[in-house]
Design a protein around this motif. Sequence first.
Motif, PDB file in Angstrom:
ATOM      1  N   ARG A 291     -43.183  92.083 -30.631  1.00 55.53           N
ATOM      2  CA  ARG A 291     -43.581  90.798 -29.815  1.00 55.53           C
ATOM      3  C   ARG A 291     -42.566  90.461 -28.684  1.00 55.53           C
ATOM      4  O   ARG A 291     -42.791  90.121 -27.730  1.00 55.53           O
ATOM      5  CB  ARG A 291     -43.962  89.781 -30.822  1.00 55.53           C
ATOM      6  N   SER A 292     -41.362  90.799 -29.321  1.00 51.84           N
ATOM      7  CA  SER A 292     -40.194  90.503 -28.391  1.00 51.84           C
ATOM      8  C   SER A 292     -40.258  91.253 -27.057  1.00 51.84           C
ATOM      9  O   SER A 292     -39.855  90.821 -26.099  1.00 51.84           O
ATOM     10  CB  SER A 292     -38.857  90.660 -29.063  1.00 51.84           C
ATOM     11  N   ASN A 295     -42.832  89.875 -24.879  1.00 57.65           N
ATOM     12  CA  ASN A 295     -42.322  88.344 -24.236  1.00 57.65           C
ATOM     13  C   ASN A 295     -41.149  88.752 -23.131  1.00 57.65           C
ATOM     14  O   ASN A 295     -40.925  87.990 -22.347  1.00 57.65           O
ATOM     15  CB  ASN A 295     -41.750  87.640 -25.431  1.00 57.65           C
ATOM     16  N   GLY A 298     -42.060  88.099 -19.232  1.00 57.14           N
ATOM     17  CA  GLY A 298     -41.749  86.900 -18.396  1.00 57.14           C
ATOM     18  C   GLY A 298     -40.378  86.816 -17.901  1.00 57.14           C
ATOM     19  O   GLY A 298     -40.402  86.329 -16.686  1.00 57.14           O
ATOM     20  N   LYS A 299     -39.541  87.180 -18.319  1.00 55.98           N
ATOM     21  CA  LYS A 299     -38.004  87.526 -18.029  1.00 55.98           C
ATOM     22  C   LYS A 299     -38.053  88.055 -16.770  1.00 55.98           C
ATOM     23  O   LYS A 299     -37.406  87.939 -15.794  1.00 55.98           O
ATOM     24  CB  LYS A 299     -37.099  87.719 -19.355  1.00 55.98           C
ATOM     25  N   HIS A 394     -33.701  90.666 -22.950  1.00 53.88           N
ATOM     26  CA  HIS A 394     -32.957  89.517 -23.778  1.00 53.88           C
ATOM     27  C   HIS A 394     -31.588  89.562 -24.167  1.00 53.88           C
ATOM     28  O   HIS A 394     -30.952  88.823 -24.916  1.00 53.88           O
ATOM     29  CB  HIS A 394     -33.696  89.718 -25.194  1.00 53.88           C
ATOM     30  N   HIS A 482     -38.635  80.930 -28.721  1.00 54.36           N
ATOM     31  CA  HIS A 482     -38.960  81.449 -27.495  1.00 54.36           C
ATOM     32  C   HIS A 482     -39.849  82.815 -27.870  1.00 54.36           C
ATOM     33  O   HIS A 482     -39.947  83.491 -26.631  1.00 54.36           O
ATOM     34  CB  HIS A 482     -37.841  81.686 -26.783  1.00 54.36           C
ATOM     35  N   GLY A 483     -39.954  83.256 -29.074  1.00 54.14           N
ATOM     36  CA  GLY A 483     -40.633  84.273 -29.192  1.00 54.14           C
ATOM     37  C   GLY A 483     -39.940  85.670 -29.264  1.00 54.14           C
ATOM     38  O   GLY A 483     -40.249  86.697 -29.016  1.00 54.14           O
ATOM     39  N   VAL A 484     -38.327  85.479 -29.239  1.00 56.80           N
ATOM     40  CA  VAL A 484     -37.404  86.671 -29.082  1.00 56.80           C
ATOM     41  C   VAL A 484     -36.982  87.104 -30.208  1.00 56.80           C
ATOM     42  O   VAL A 484     -36.823  88.495 -30.373  1.00 56.80           O
ATOM     43  CB  VAL A 484     -36.093  86.138 -28.138  1.00 56.80           C
TER      44      VAL A 484
END
Length: 764
Positions: A291-292, A295, A298-299, A394, A482-484
């Motif tokens: 999942r990370s 996500n 977006g970054k 991340h 934040h889902g990280v």
Amino acid sequence: MGSTASEDMAARLQAALGYGGIGDLPFLAADATAGSETELQTAVIGPRERVDLPRTVMASRYVQGLRRRAAAGEYPARMLEAVEAVLEPGPGEVWENSWVRVPMARLSAVARAVLDADLAADKSAPNGPRRSDSADFFVQEAGETWLRIPVSYLLKLSLAQAMDGPLRGDAHVARRLFPLFSNDNTSPETVSFAPLPCHEGGLAVARETCMRQLLCEVLVEWANHALGLEASGQRVVVYASPLPPWRQKALNALVPDAFYRELFINPCLSGWERGEEKKAYMHLCHETLSRSQLNALGKLREAGLLNRNLVVLPNTSSTCLANNGIHVSLGSRRLSALLASGGLGPAEEKWAADLVVKIVEHFLPLFVGVYSAAPYRLGFADFHPETALGFLPHELDFTHLRMLWRRWKKKAKLKILGRPITPFGPPALDRALARIFGLRGDHVPDFRLVDYMTCLMSTHEASCLDGSLGSDERLKAELAAHGVFHAAMSTYLLYKPRIFARMGFSGFEGRFFSLFPSYGQDMARAVDLQLLLTAVAWWMVLSRRVDHGAIPDAPTWESERRQAFFAMALEVPTVFVRHDSPNRLLIELVGRVARVRPSRRYPGHARVRLPELRAALVDFLETEAACVVEAMGAQPVLADLRRRLEHPEARAASRLTDRVLARLGARSPLEVDAETFNRAAEACYREELRVEHLVEALDFLEVTCRRMGLGLCDGRSVDWVVKQAREALRQHGRIPQEVCRQLLPVLVAVTVWEPAAKECRHAA
């Protein structure tokens, strides 16, 4: 933490350690201990109809559903065809990370008892209920019951089987080795039997790690015969390989994430009191990191790296946990004793440990590609930022991520008519562009450090390394929101504090080693440097040369000090450092770098070439930290490091790459396509390098047995059986069964003797 508080902490540490000079430092050779965790790759060699992985996939509900839907016209047949193509045996019929099927009838009484104990839901309550998934480990074939297990557990079961054979007289000693055999998320993981003293520097832990790989080799060869694997068309091999296998990545792109976990995530049968709980944790890690990666999109968009709506979505399942490396832990006897007695408290330990980690992080570029590596080839079609950059969104701030991506594209020459270009997404279009315009992609020295989440970046609200108790837990909670990351997972850091209250000792774990070409030449020297840097960092702390205020914890400055590490993993030649950076240690180090100039592209930044930065780091150690270098007798360590830096052909990345090129008959990685190079690398590690590692282990074993005065039960010298094993490996790539029978008692005796000389006795 303010300067007054830092002064107070430093004073308390000085008083507790009785610090009066260099001789009072922790982590000097007489004080330090070392151990390692080794993640090994496994493969089962055999025909598709006999090996578990292809059999399980083709018999799965997922594939059967594909068949039904394709036959009914509800789903394109190409999906089923793609799965079948990935499961074509290929050269050598090699199936990485497959489980094995063992006839229950072949298990000895000891092996059956060990299996029964390990199937308990709670091993501390052996008479309690079994694991709820116990039935998953048994299959019926032609009226016979077979045990279905990963190779990580096969190692322990093979040791138990040998206790009814060549280890019958040493069963009580062999049983002590059971805790060595555990697992990573996918791979077998073995650990040092006990902490090793560092009076020989890194050689002791390198020797022990190498011989532990030999023990694993002998155990799988024993299992191949004694447990009937080879007779049923399954031959197991174990070896060191740093990156996820090609077939596993291809399957991951085709099957649902839950099915991927069923195939590859370890069930944790060995090494854990409540294995099913640990299995759930392994699944949590995979779900979270998968999942990370999603996500991270977006970054990337916020960083300006996704300028089109057309993107290649990362798979909902990630293979990142199939990356393998060696983690080296260092401990301090003095610090551990002080914490045990109350002479130091948890607050002082955390404050100092966090600061030591931040100091050492500045010097980590010295390791990348120099002692260990994971060479990898990317084609033009692989240069989608959403997949190529792995977990870097991340781990680096937006500014440094943009800088790194621009420099990497420039290095890879991703241009058409002078204009930068990245792949568009449709494979046919990208292949055509690459062919027409000669876009070959890139070759990097250590892709494992990018493909795996190696560290957690702080947020503006929480920092992992600010020196305060609970800071790591606060950061994990923040990142989970934040889902990280997930708050239940272990903290990921490049250099990780090993806290006394959790581990039973005080020290640090280096988690940045990938694949060593040689244990004696490379791992030993790498651990020497790790030990030196840890002592130098403690000297800087205790001499009050650096405090937490000198190395800020804000995400921007944390990213600034780590960017060189990741740039070295990709062999990007330059990084950029702000002229007014508040990181005083980084500014001091950059001040020693030759050929620094102001950046024209990034105003307010200095352009720093990485080869010169690494030379400046060595210069700092040789001059500013000369007192520590002299106290540790580490001049040869730095001389060896300089040789590697000045002669690229001596570095691990070059030597591993040259092996692969020799296998391919090519002069450059860019002469062949990415898949060809990467699959050749896998084969090289499985065959040539595996044999060289095992021959090196036999050399270590021979010397160790002489020190012990250890011989065979029939009175012959161990040299005889070592010679037989060495010749067989060089000629046939494996050790014969009868030689394994002779080696097993010797290896067991040596394993328990290395950390405790009282175990030195004649192997029976």
